[in-house]
Write an enzyme that holds these catalytic residues in place. Structure first.
Site, PDB file in Angstrom:
ATOM      1  N   LYS A 340       2.200 -11.126   3.255  1.00  0.00           N
ATOM      2  CA  LYS A 340       3.136  -9.986   3.233  1.00  0.00           C
ATOM      3  C   LYS A 340       2.292  -8.725   3.411  1.00  0.00           C
ATOM      4  CE  LYS A 340       6.441  -7.742   0.065  1.00  0.00           C
ATOM      5  NZ  LYS A 340       7.096  -7.915  -1.237  1.00  0.00           N
ATOM      6  N   ASP A 342       2.132  -4.990   3.316  1.00  0.00           N
ATOM      7  CA  ASP A 342       2.885  -3.877   2.747  1.00  0.00           C
ATOM      8  C   ASP A 342       2.260  -2.541   3.162  1.00  0.00           C
ATOM      9  OD1 ASP A 342       4.773  -2.583   1.204  1.00  0.00           O
ATOM     10  OD2 ASP A 342       4.312  -3.662  -0.639  1.00  0.00           O
ATOM     11  N   ASP A 410      13.658  -2.725  -0.553  1.00  0.00           N
ATOM     12  CA  ASP A 410      13.338  -3.017  -1.955  1.00  0.00           C
ATOM     13  C   ASP A 410      14.605  -3.142  -2.778  1.00  0.00           C
ATOM     14  OD1 ASP A 410      10.661  -3.300  -1.932  1.00  0.00           O
ATOM     15  OD2 ASP A 410      10.181  -1.265  -2.599  1.00  0.00           O
TER      16      ASP A 410
HETATM   17  C1  DGJ Z   1       6.699  -2.487  -2.230  1.00  0.00           C
HETATM   18  C2  DGJ Z   1       7.351  -3.730  -1.712  1.00  0.00           C
HETATM   19  O1  DGJ Z   1       8.473  -3.419  -0.963  1.00  0.00           O
HETATM   20  C3  DGJ Z   1       7.675  -4.640  -2.887  1.00  0.00           C
HETATM   21  O2  DGJ Z   1       8.352  -5.774  -2.435  1.00  0.00           O
HETATM   22  C4  DGJ Z   1       6.391  -5.008  -3.577  1.00  0.00           C
HETATM   23  O3  DGJ Z   1       5.602  -5.789  -2.723  1.00  0.00           O
HETATM   24  C5  DGJ Z   1       5.653  -3.763  -4.025  1.00  0.00           C
HETATM   25  N1  DGJ Z   1       5.485  -2.833  -2.939  1.00  0.00           N
HETATM   26  C6  DGJ Z   1       4.309  -4.107  -4.598  1.00  0.00           C
HETATM   27  O4  DGJ Z   1       3.564  -3.016  -4.885  1.00  0.00           O
END
Ligand code: DGJ
Length: 591
Positions: A340, A342, A410
């Site tokens: 993932k 980010d 989120d």
């Molecule tokens: C933002 C992401 O969208 C969440 O799913 C998660 O991974 C957090 N960051 C972790 O810091």
């Protein structure tokens, strides 16, 4: 085209995708003169449309509420949307639609424009003095002044244009097709994505090996196929104040190496995935202590913090090389199946210590990100990559070229997600939308929806879970098992089929949607009642995309309906009391 004075040569490129009704446009400027050229604005497309009243649909939003469709008439005052945040952003999306007044899902001519780029962009429309509409799209000129030396060339990102004469659904389906077939790549381009459990909303930073293994065990028993370890497994990272940039395993917290943890998860028969935020750096990190000059900061000024972190200067290839080595070393350690990626803040204080001319930095930053993605996707070809940026803050075709799915938002609240996924679906297919069942009351909205509703909504995408499974009731566990079974049956129709929006959940009393396979033999319908009333009448939703001459059997109840009746009269939904009752119907054509 050639400009005599400067010696600049401009090439315009058009790509034609006849079947998908798509034209791509890009332009390339070569400095064939003697002096350097400074490009202050260079867009990817400019189109003039004669004698028409058009509406502009853009997708605006914010963190945890991305991509809400907003429709306004194009007038003589210029309307301009875009991002100067360094990412395509939560605020707007680089996908817009121009359509004739009154055009809807099934009628009217619509032109779509999407940019294959993940950084700053602009899209603008305006009527001229003779009422022609001019539409333009490309890289945003703010913080952009590209220095082109003699002999060098600059290529704009591609704009993907598409036309439908029969409304918005068709336009969306064309984009879905072009993205699934020609933008997404890699091992998971067509492959079914594993159903995952992510520990973020279950634990946030508060976990250790024991907790993670427990989540994995519980998940495995329910039929979940992959465990994703989110933020907090590396460096010194007990909260969001430190650790970014130190991509080595915190062996104390994880009770050993990543290889050991991966092996334990694999022994349970599950795949294993990891979270990274490659473009960021915390001041409290070994990386910052060694290379403070690698973070963006204007000399002599204190840089702005956001989520307590700074942004790495990805315009500097040395930085990109270093992060590549760190991440690749972790991924090489064990059998890791998913990443993932980010990115949790906007860019500002744009200044690269490695460059004399600063006008290239924003663009070179984006190329640095793409370079890292390219190298990692090449080096780990079997990996499933999921993009993310504070949820869906960088949901665009540039990222989808590397990551075939992106965490949509989120916000995991089922009701808000119906609206977020609805807006996202105008340009992007369901296969690209990461969607998870989470706990209630929902962590973002406090709303309570039942397990079935959360499942029906999350199944409208790349499906997973993100909650403490240990807290589930037996009844909910049974529902989860049932959801997993259904997803296995329905995933190929959901992810590869033609998608139809059956309602506008911002206006209608229900959210409803469906997917139909190419042969029109199988369909999956989802619906959630957003507003319940006393003595609620049965409501009917007119289905779409079925074969009218065929009959379809509801897999659960066995009831057979005529395709024509389902599309002309609608599928009847009986309202049961409760919060946000949901419906999921799998239809199979009766041979
Ligand atoms: C933002 C992401 O969208 C969440 O799913 C998660 O991974 C957090 N960051 C972790 O810091």
């Amino acid at each position: 085209m050639k400009e005599k004075a400067s010696g600049a040569i401009l090439h315009l490129y058009y790509g034609v995708w006849e079947e998908e009704n798509v034209i791509t446009r890009t332009a390339s400027l070569t400095n064939a003169g003697k002096e350097p050229i400074y490009i202050e604005k260079f867009l990817s497309c400019s189109m003039d449309m004669m004698d028409r009243d058009l509406d502009l649909i853009s997708f605006t939003g914010r963190h945890a509420m991305e991509r809400t469709a907003e429709r306004i008439p194009v007038q003589h005052a210029k309307v301009e949307i875009g991002s100067t945040r360094g990412t395509s952003s939560h605020h707007y999306n680089p996908a817009v639609i121009l359509c004739e007044e009154g055009a809807d899902e099934t009628h009217g001519s619509c032109i779509g424009a999407c940019l294959v780029y993940s950084g700053n962009f602009v899209a603008a429309a305006q009527k001229d003095q003779k009422n022609q509409t001019r539409f333009q799209m490309g890289i945003h000129p703010t913080n952009f002044c590209f220095h082109l030396e003699k002999g060098e060339a600059f290529d704009t990102p591609q704009a993907i244009l598409s036309y439908s004469g029969t409304g918005l659904t068709k336009l969306s389906q064309q984009y879905h097709e072009i993205i699934r077939e020609h933008i997404c790549r890699g091992a998971y381009k067509h492959a079914k994505r594993p159903i995952l459990i992510n520990n973020w909303e279950a634990t946030y930073f508060d976990f250790n090996e024991e907790k993670i293994l427990k989540i994995a065990e519980q998940a495995q028993k329910l039929g979940i196929e992959m465990l994703v370890l989110d933020d907090g497994w590396f460096g010194k990272r007990e909260d969001d104040n430190s650790g970014l940039g130190d991509w080595f395993v915190n062996e104390k917290k994880m009770n050993g190496s990543m290889a050991q943890l991966a092996e334990k998860i694999h022994r349970m028969g599950m795949k294993f995935g990891l979270w990274f935020e490659p473009e960021m750096i915390s001041e409290d990190s070994d990386l910052y202590r060694a290379h403070p000059d690698w973070a963006f900061a204007i000399p002599g000024r204190v840089p702005n913090h956001s989520r307590n972190q700074l942004v790495l200067d990805f315009a500097n290839p040395e930085v990109v090389d270093h992060i590549y080595e760190q991440i690749a070393a972790v991924l090489r350690q064990g059998d890791i199946n998913y990443v993932k990626w980010d990115m949790n803040r906007s860019l500002c204080d744009i200044y690269s210590d490695s460059m004399v001319w600063q006008g290239n930095v924003m663009y070179d930053y984006m190329l640095g990100v793409y370079d890292l993605l390219e190298r990692l996707t090449q080096a780990f070809p079997d990996m499933l990559w999921e993009g993310c940026s504070g949820g869906g803050g960088r949901f665009d075709m540039g990222m989808l070229y590397y990551t075939p799915q992106i965490w949509c938002s989120d916000n995991t609240d089922a009701v808000d997600r119906i609206r977020i996924q609805y807006g996202t679906s105008f340009a992007y297919p369901l296969s690209t939308m990461g969607a998870h069942v989470s706990a209630v009351p929902n962590h973002q909205t406090g709303r309570v929806t039942d397990m079935n509703t959360r499942g029906v909504v999350a199944m409208t995408g790349a499906f997973g879970y993100e909650l403490d499974l240990g807290k589930l009731s037996e009844e909910d566990k049974t529902a989860v098992r049932e959801q997993i079974k259904t997803y296995h049956e329905a995933a190929s129709v959901i992810l590869k089929g033609d998608y139809y929006r059956l309602s506008n959940p911002f206006e209608a009393e229900y959210g409803a949607w469906m997917s139909v396979d190419e042969e029109k033999k199988h369909a999956v319908v989802g619906a959630v009642l957003l507003n319940t009333h006393g003595n609620h009448p049965v409501f009917y939703i007119r289905l779409r995309g079925l074969a009218p001459e065929r009959s379809y059997r509801d897999k659960k109840t066995g009831t057979v309906y005529s395709g024509a009746a389902l599309m002309e009269l609608g599928m009847p939904f009986t309202v049961v009391s409760g919060n946000y009752p949901s419906y999921q119907i799998l239809l199979d054509a009766v041979e």
